[in-house]
Write a protein that holds these residues in place. Structure first.
Motif, PDB file in Angstrom:
ATOM      1  N   ALA B  10      -4.918  -4.464  -2.537  1.00 31.79           N
ATOM      2  CA  ALA B  10      -4.530  -3.614  -3.630  1.00 31.79           C
ATOM      3  C   ALA B  10      -5.149  -4.129  -5.152  1.00 31.79           C
ATOM      4  O   ALA B  10      -4.976  -5.490  -5.069  1.00 31.79           O
ATOM      5  CB  ALA B  10      -3.041  -3.541  -3.819  1.00 31.79           C
ATOM      6  N   GLU B  14      -2.504  -1.889  -9.439  1.00 26.13           N
ATOM      7  CA  GLU B  14      -1.760  -1.383  -8.265  1.00 26.13           C
ATOM      8  C   GLU B  14      -0.444  -1.941  -8.013  1.00 26.13           C
ATOM      9  O   GLU B  14       0.659  -1.698  -7.667  1.00 26.13           O
ATOM     10  CB  GLU B  14      -2.610  -1.121  -7.077  1.00 26.13           C
ATOM     11  CG  GLU B  14      -3.548   0.190  -7.256  1.00 26.13           C
ATOM     12  CD  GLU B  14      -4.758   0.226  -6.357  1.00 26.13           C
ATOM     13  OE1 GLU B  14      -4.934   1.530  -5.900  1.00 26.13           O
ATOM     14  OE2 GLU B  14      -4.812  -0.630  -5.676  1.00 26.13           O
ATOM     15  N   LEU B  15      -0.780  -3.505  -7.885  1.00 24.76           N
ATOM     16  CA  LEU B  15       0.473  -4.339  -7.566  1.00 24.76           C
ATOM     17  C   LEU B  15       1.422  -4.255  -8.706  1.00 24.76           C
ATOM     18  O   LEU B  15       2.602  -4.111  -8.424  1.00 24.76           O
ATOM     19  CB  LEU B  15      -0.353  -5.785  -7.465  1.00 24.76           C
ATOM     20  CG  LEU B  15      -0.852  -6.187  -6.133  1.00 24.76           C
ATOM     21  CD1 LEU B  15      -1.518  -7.591  -6.059  1.00 24.76           C
ATOM     22  CD2 LEU B  15       0.332  -5.840  -4.836  1.00 24.76           C
ATOM     23  N   ASP B  17       1.889  -1.973 -10.553  1.00 30.94           N
ATOM     24  CA  ASP B  17       2.547  -0.444 -10.557  1.00 30.94           C
ATOM     25  C   ASP B  17       3.736  -0.592  -9.604  1.00 30.94           C
ATOM     26  O   ASP B  17       5.105  -0.111  -9.886  1.00 30.94           O
ATOM     27  CB  ASP B  17       1.787   0.683 -10.239  1.00 30.94           C
ATOM     28  CG  ASP B  17       0.843   1.008 -11.413  1.00 30.94           C
ATOM     29  OD1 ASP B  17       1.181   0.627 -12.654  1.00 30.94           O
ATOM     30  OD2 ASP B  17      -0.137   1.651 -10.997  1.00 30.94           O
ATOM     31  N   LYS B  18       3.328  -1.398  -8.403  1.00 32.22           N
ATOM     32  CA  LYS B  18       4.295  -1.291  -7.378  1.00 32.22           C
ATOM     33  C   LYS B  18       5.519  -2.228  -7.575  1.00 32.22           C
ATOM     34  O   LYS B  18       6.774  -1.913  -7.443  1.00 32.22           O
ATOM     35  CB  LYS B  18       3.623  -1.804  -6.141  1.00 32.22           C
ATOM     36  CG  LYS B  18       4.248  -2.018  -4.699  1.00 32.22           C
ATOM     37  CD  LYS B  18       3.405  -2.128  -3.671  1.00 32.22           C
ATOM     38  CE  LYS B  18       4.122  -2.070  -2.431  1.00 32.22           C
ATOM     39  NZ  LYS B  18       5.152  -2.984  -1.956  1.00 32.22           N
ATOM     40  N   VAL B  19       5.558  -3.275  -8.179  1.00 38.73           N
ATOM     41  CA  VAL B  19       6.559  -4.300  -8.707  1.00 38.73           C
ATOM     42  C   VAL B  19       7.509  -3.510  -9.604  1.00 38.73           C
ATOM     43  O   VAL B  19       8.446  -3.433  -9.539  1.00 38.73           O
ATOM     44  CB  VAL B  19       6.003  -5.329  -9.599  1.00 38.73           C
ATOM     45  CG1 VAL B  19       6.954  -6.166 -10.362  1.00 38.73           C
ATOM     46  CG2 VAL B  19       5.240  -6.264  -8.430  1.00 38.73           C
ATOM     47  N   GLN B  21       7.847  -0.048  -9.847  1.00 43.16           N
ATOM     48  CA  GLN B  21       8.342   0.824  -9.495  1.00 43.16           C
ATOM     49  C   GLN B  21       9.406   0.575  -8.401  1.00 43.16           C
ATOM     50  O   GLN B  21      10.502   1.066  -8.293  1.00 43.16           O
ATOM     51  CB  GLN B  21       7.328   1.845  -8.409  1.00 43.16           C
ATOM     52  CG  GLN B  21       6.629   2.609  -9.050  1.00 43.16           C
ATOM     53  CD  GLN B  21       5.183   3.226  -8.242  1.00 43.16           C
ATOM     54  OE1 GLN B  21       5.462   2.997  -7.305  1.00 43.16           O
ATOM     55  NE2 GLN B  21       4.380   3.733  -9.005  1.00 43.16           N
ATOM     56  N   GLU B  22       9.450  -0.699  -7.840  1.00 42.87           N
ATOM     57  CA  GLU B  22      10.372  -1.083  -7.238  1.00 42.87           C
ATOM     58  C   GLU B  22      11.637  -1.954  -7.853  1.00 42.87           C
ATOM     59  O   GLU B  22      12.728  -2.076  -7.171  1.00 42.87           O
ATOM     60  CB  GLU B  22       9.819  -2.106  -5.941  1.00 42.87           C
ATOM     61  CG  GLU B  22       8.935  -1.351  -5.111  1.00 42.87           C
ATOM     62  CD  GLU B  22       8.222  -2.236  -3.953  1.00 42.87           C
ATOM     63  OE1 GLU B  22       8.369  -3.321  -3.957  1.00 42.87           O
ATOM     64  OE2 GLU B  22       7.669  -1.652  -3.216  1.00 42.87           O
ATOM     65  N   ARG B  23      11.269  -2.182  -8.992  1.00 44.01           N
ATOM     66  CA  ARG B  23      12.439  -3.189  -9.632  1.00 44.01           C
ATOM     67  C   ARG B  23      13.591  -2.172  -9.953  1.00 44.01           C
ATOM     68  O   ARG B  23      13.211  -1.037 -10.376  1.00 44.01           O
ATOM     69  CB  ARG B  23      11.823  -3.544 -10.947  1.00 44.01           C
ATOM     70  CG  ARG B  23      12.469  -4.775 -11.720  1.00 44.01           C
ATOM     71  CD  ARG B  23      11.893  -5.139 -12.954  1.00 44.01           C
ATOM     72  NE  ARG B  23      11.747  -4.033 -13.894  1.00 44.01           N
ATOM     73  CZ  ARG B  23      11.385  -4.263 -15.234  1.00 44.01           C
ATOM     74  NH1 ARG B  23      11.245  -5.111 -15.729  1.00 44.01           N
ATOM     75  NH2 ARG B  23      11.190  -2.853 -16.086  1.00 44.01           N
TER      76      ARG B  23
END
Lengths: 195, 57
Positions: B10, B14-15, B17-19, B21-23
């Motif tokens: 990624a 993208e990483l 974004d993932k962080v 989103q998951e926070r």
């Protein structure tokens, strides 16, 4: 003394401030008749910047209410922080003239307060916010303050020869300080008085 | 023997974004405007305070 309709100490202050014309009258009254009261100089205010300050303040208030408060009204420290911030960024004070009010004969024979000449706009911006906070905090009913503490808060003032006043004015005039910082700054003046 | 990743790495964006989103969402809920009672202070006291709060010489 007769209470002014444009005093900080009133329950409908924040509702009234949303009205552009009321906001302009409030700022004018506060600068001319409170902050520069009994001074040999008289503030000249810019209608343009007052209007701009209102636009920016009301826009921010609506945005923060939506984003952080789920549409509820901000607390009084935040309202005051944003008001101080925008009066600082959109300075209504654009000059000083001689005070035409000769009611007090001694006025014209003394020098104006240096800090009001140097930092008049930021001084006024911070002072207005402080007076809003002390009234609202001292009259709130959701905290069980004793009557003595309420009186103490209502009369909270920054004493003469205070390093704090100069620090506040210098920082507001020369450095960057956010409305959220001002919110915390105002709040920190009162938090130690909570039961 | 080196293994081959089964999917492309990624990108940084993208990483991130993932962080985010998951926070978990902040649980902080600021208090709104508190109720006040204007009768707590007498009109005379309030009127007597129509001066600068920051005292200057």
């Amino acid at each position: 003394m007769v209470a002014s309709p444009y005093a900080c100490e009133q329950t409908k202050l924040f509702e009234n401030l949303l009205d552009k014309d009321w906001f302009a009258e409030f700022v004018s009254y506060q600068y001319k008749h409170v902050v520069f009261e009994l001074e040999p100089v008289f503030p000249i205010l810019s209608d343009y910047w007052i209007s701009h300050a209102h636009y920016r303040w009301s826009k921010d208030i609506a945005l923060v209410s939506k984003k952080e408060y789920e549409g509820r009204p901000l607390d009084h420290f935040k309202y005051a922080g944003f008001l101080c911030y925008w009066l600082r960024r959109c300075p209504p004070l654009c000059g000083l003239s001689t005070n035409p009010d000769t009611t007090f004969a001694g006025i014209k024979h003394r020098d104006p307060k240096p800090i009001l000449v140097q930092y008049g706009n930021v001084f006024a911006a911070f002072d207005i916010g402080l007076r809003i906070c002390r009234y609202w905090e001292s009259a709130r009913t959701d905290i069980n303050y004793s009557p003595e503490i309420r009186q103490k808060m209502l009369r909270l003032s920054i004493p003469q020869r205070s390093e704090y006043i100069e620090d506040v004015c210098y920082t507001l005039a020369e450095k960057n300080i956010s409305p959220h910082s001002l919110n915390m700054l105002y709040k920190s003046l009162f938090i130690a008085l909570r039961p | 023997m080196p293994t081959t990743p089964d999917r492309p790495e990624a990108s940084g964006a993208e990483l991130l974004d993932k962080v985010f989103q998951e926070r978990p969402r902040a649980s902080y809920q600021p208090n709104g405007l508190p109720p006040i009672d204007e009768s707590i202070h007498s009109a005379e006291v309030v009127e007597s305070l129509q001066h600068r709060a920051m005292q200057v010489e």
